[in-house]
Motif scaffolding. Structure first.
Motif, PDB file in Angstrom:
ATOM      1  N   PRO A 261      33.672  39.699  31.198  1.00  0.00           N
ATOM      2  CA  PRO A 261      33.857  38.648  32.209  1.00  0.00           C
ATOM      3  C   PRO A 261      35.171  37.875  32.022  1.00  0.00           C
ATOM      4  N   ALA A 262      35.537  37.603  30.780  1.00  0.00           N
ATOM      5  CA  ALA A 262      36.792  36.885  30.532  1.00  0.00           C
ATOM      6  C   ALA A 262      37.988  37.738  30.929  1.00  0.00           C
ATOM      7  N   ARG A 263      37.924  39.043  30.650  1.00  0.00           N
ATOM      8  CA  ARG A 263      39.047  39.931  31.017  1.00  0.00           C
ATOM      9  C   ARG A 263      39.173  40.041  32.537  1.00  0.00           C
ATOM     10  N   LEU A 264      38.056  40.181  33.221  1.00  0.00           N
ATOM     11  CA  LEU A 264      38.109  40.276  34.683  1.00  0.00           C
ATOM     12  C   LEU A 264      38.549  38.949  35.298  1.00  0.00           C
ATOM     13  N   ALA A 265      38.101  37.845  34.737  1.00  0.00           N
ATOM     14  CA  ALA A 265      38.544  36.531  35.217  1.00  0.00           C
ATOM     15  C   ALA A 265      40.042  36.383  35.024  1.00  0.00           C
ATOM     16  N   GLU A 266      40.549  36.866  33.904  1.00  0.00           N
ATOM     17  CA  GLU A 266      41.996  36.805  33.651  1.00  0.00           C
ATOM     18  C   GLU A 266      42.753  37.646  34.685  1.00  0.00           C
ATOM     19  N   ALA A 267      42.229  38.818  35.020  1.00  0.00           N
ATOM     20  CA  ALA A 267      42.874  39.666  36.030  1.00  0.00           C
ATOM     21  C   ALA A 267      42.935  38.950  37.380  1.00  0.00           C
ATOM     22  N   LEU A 268      41.843  38.312  37.757  1.00  0.00           N
ATOM     23  CA  LEU A 268      41.831  37.562  39.015  1.00  0.00           C
ATOM     24  C   LEU A 268      42.800  36.379  38.955  1.00  0.00           C
ATOM     25  N   HIS A 269      42.831  35.718  37.817  1.00  0.00           N
ATOM     26  CA  HIS A 269      43.746  34.588  37.639  1.00  0.00           C
ATOM     27  C   HIS A 269      45.205  35.044  37.774  1.00  0.00           C
ATOM     28  N   ILE A 270      45.520  36.199  37.212  1.00  0.00           N
ATOM     29  CA  ILE A 270      46.875  36.760  37.323  1.00  0.00           C
ATOM     30  C   ILE A 270      47.213  37.019  38.784  1.00  0.00           C
ATOM     31  N   GLN A 271      46.290  37.609  39.515  1.00  0.00           N
ATOM     32  CA  GLN A 271      46.537  37.883  40.935  1.00  0.00           C
ATOM     33  C   GLN A 271      46.729  36.585  41.719  1.00  0.00           C
ATOM     34  N   LEU A 272      45.945  35.586  41.398  1.00  0.00           N
ATOM     35  CA  LEU A 272      46.060  34.309  42.105  1.00  0.00           C
ATOM     36  C   LEU A 272      47.361  33.588  41.763  1.00  0.00           C
ATOM     37  N   SER A 273      47.841  33.786  40.546  1.00  0.00           N
ATOM     38  CA  SER A 273      49.064  33.089  40.142  1.00  0.00           C
ATOM     39  C   SER A 273      50.314  33.763  40.693  1.00  0.00           C
ATOM     40  N   ASP A 274      50.203  35.012  41.149  1.00  0.00           N
ATOM     41  CA  ASP A 274      51.332  35.692  41.787  1.00  0.00           C
ATOM     42  C   ASP A 274      50.939  36.019  43.219  1.00  0.00           C
ATOM     43  N   SER A 275      50.780  34.968  44.002  1.00  0.00           N
ATOM     44  CA  SER A 275      50.298  35.159  45.367  1.00  0.00           C
ATOM     45  C   SER A 275      51.276  35.949  46.220  1.00  0.00           C
ATOM     46  N   ALA A 276      52.559  35.925  45.897  1.00  0.00           N
ATOM     47  CA  ALA A 276      53.537  36.691  46.682  1.00  0.00           C
ATOM     48  C   ALA A 276      53.227  38.178  46.609  1.00  0.00           C
ATOM     49  N   ARG A 277      52.909  38.659  45.419  1.00  0.00           N
ATOM     50  CA  ARG A 277      52.584  40.078  45.270  1.00  0.00           C
ATOM     51  C   ARG A 277      51.326  40.414  46.062  1.00  0.00           C
ATOM     52  N   THR A 278      50.337  39.532  46.009  1.00  0.00           N
ATOM     53  CA  THR A 278      49.088  39.779  46.724  1.00  0.00           C
ATOM     54  C   THR A 278      49.297  39.727  48.235  1.00  0.00           C
ATOM     55  N   LEU A 279      50.093  38.772  48.707  1.00  0.00           N
ATOM     56  CA  LEU A 279      50.397  38.713  50.144  1.00  0.00           C
ATOM     57  C   LEU A 279      51.116  39.976  50.613  1.00  0.00           C
ATOM     58  N   ALA A 280      52.051  40.457  49.813  1.00  0.00           N
ATOM     59  CA  ALA A 280      52.755  41.697  50.169  1.00  0.00           C
ATOM     60  C   ALA A 280      51.774  42.861  50.263  1.00  0.00           C
ATOM     61  N   ARG A 281      50.805  42.895  49.349  1.00  0.00           N
ATOM     62  CA  ARG A 281      49.799  43.962  49.390  1.00  0.00           C
ATOM     63  C   ARG A 281      48.971  43.884  50.656  1.00  0.00           C
ATOM     64  N   TYR A 282      48.631  42.672  51.079  1.00  0.00           N
ATOM     65  CA  TYR A 282      47.886  42.519  52.332  1.00  0.00           C
ATOM     66  C   TYR A 282      48.701  43.038  53.515  1.00  0.00           C
ATOM     67  N   GLU A 283      49.976  42.705  53.551  1.00  0.00           N
ATOM     68  CA  GLU A 283      50.845  43.199  54.628  1.00  0.00           C
ATOM     69  C   GLU A 283      50.865  44.724  54.655  1.00  0.00           C
TER      70      GLU A 283
END
Length: 194
Positions: free
Chosen positions: A83-105
């Motif tokens: 759970p801590a590792r998966l939470a960290e992965a989600l936290h990383i994605q949330l902290s780099d929202s530009a990368r995630t927004l580009a993926r949505y596009e």
């Protein structure tokens, strides 16, 4: 850094900042400080530019999330740390929202371009398959379905926090949410181990 990485990284930033309409060969050249025509020499068509960008985005996301998907040294997945590792992965994605927004596009564009869809689907398997393996190792009775549900949960949470009206959860809140999700999938006894 290779020129292809510079071009793709700039394209990722432009997608996040301006959306799909703002991504042009000329815009990449200007934003990257490259001579005019540099991007089109590397990626002749818009499709080639999108494919290059998606490949680089997948590479960057895999690097950023590698800690969450790696098994422990003995070859398994430590259910206490998951759970801590998966939470960290989600936290990383949330902290780099530009990368995630580009993926949505790129995801939306892939619904209209079969050649991009094939690349996007292959990239998605790089993240779904490890989720299935982790859940199988934890004793899931249906790891494929649970793996898909876990990825859908993560994607929905990211979308809500980045593009929706939701708040950005803390790392602790993310870990609690993952624990609750695992409890629902695996049952209370297995989830206690997670």
């Amino acid at each position: 850094m290779k020129r292809s990485d510079v071009v793709a990284d700039t394209a990722i930033a432009l997608l996040a900042e301006r959306g799909m309409r703002g991504l042009t060969h000329r815009a990449v050249d200007e934003a990257a400080g490259l001579p005019p025509g540099s991007t089109s020499n590397l990626a002749r068509t818009r499709a080639a530019l999108l494919e290059l960008t998606l490949a680089r985005l997948t590479e960057r996301e895999a690097e950023a999330l590698s800690g969450a998907y790696e098994g422990d040294h003995e070859g398994g997945h430590d259910p206490e740390r998951l759970p801590a590792r998966l939470a960290e992965a989600l936290h990383i994605q949330l902290s780099d929202s530009a990368r995630t927004l580009a993926r949505y596009e790129l995801a939306l564009e892939a619904t209209r371009r079969p050649e991009l869809r094939a690349i996007y689907d292959r990239a998605g398997r790089r993240f779904r398959d490890p989720a299935v393996a982790m859940l199988a190792a934890l004793g899931s009775r249906d790891p494929v379905r649970h793996g898909r549900a876990m990825v859908a949960f993560a994607e929905g949470l990211l979308f809500d926090a980045i593009a929706g009206a939701g708040a950005v959860p803390t790392r602790e809140e993310l870990e609690q949410l993952v624990r609750e999700l695992l409890a629902g999938m695996l049952g209370q006894e297995a989830a206690r181990r997670a």
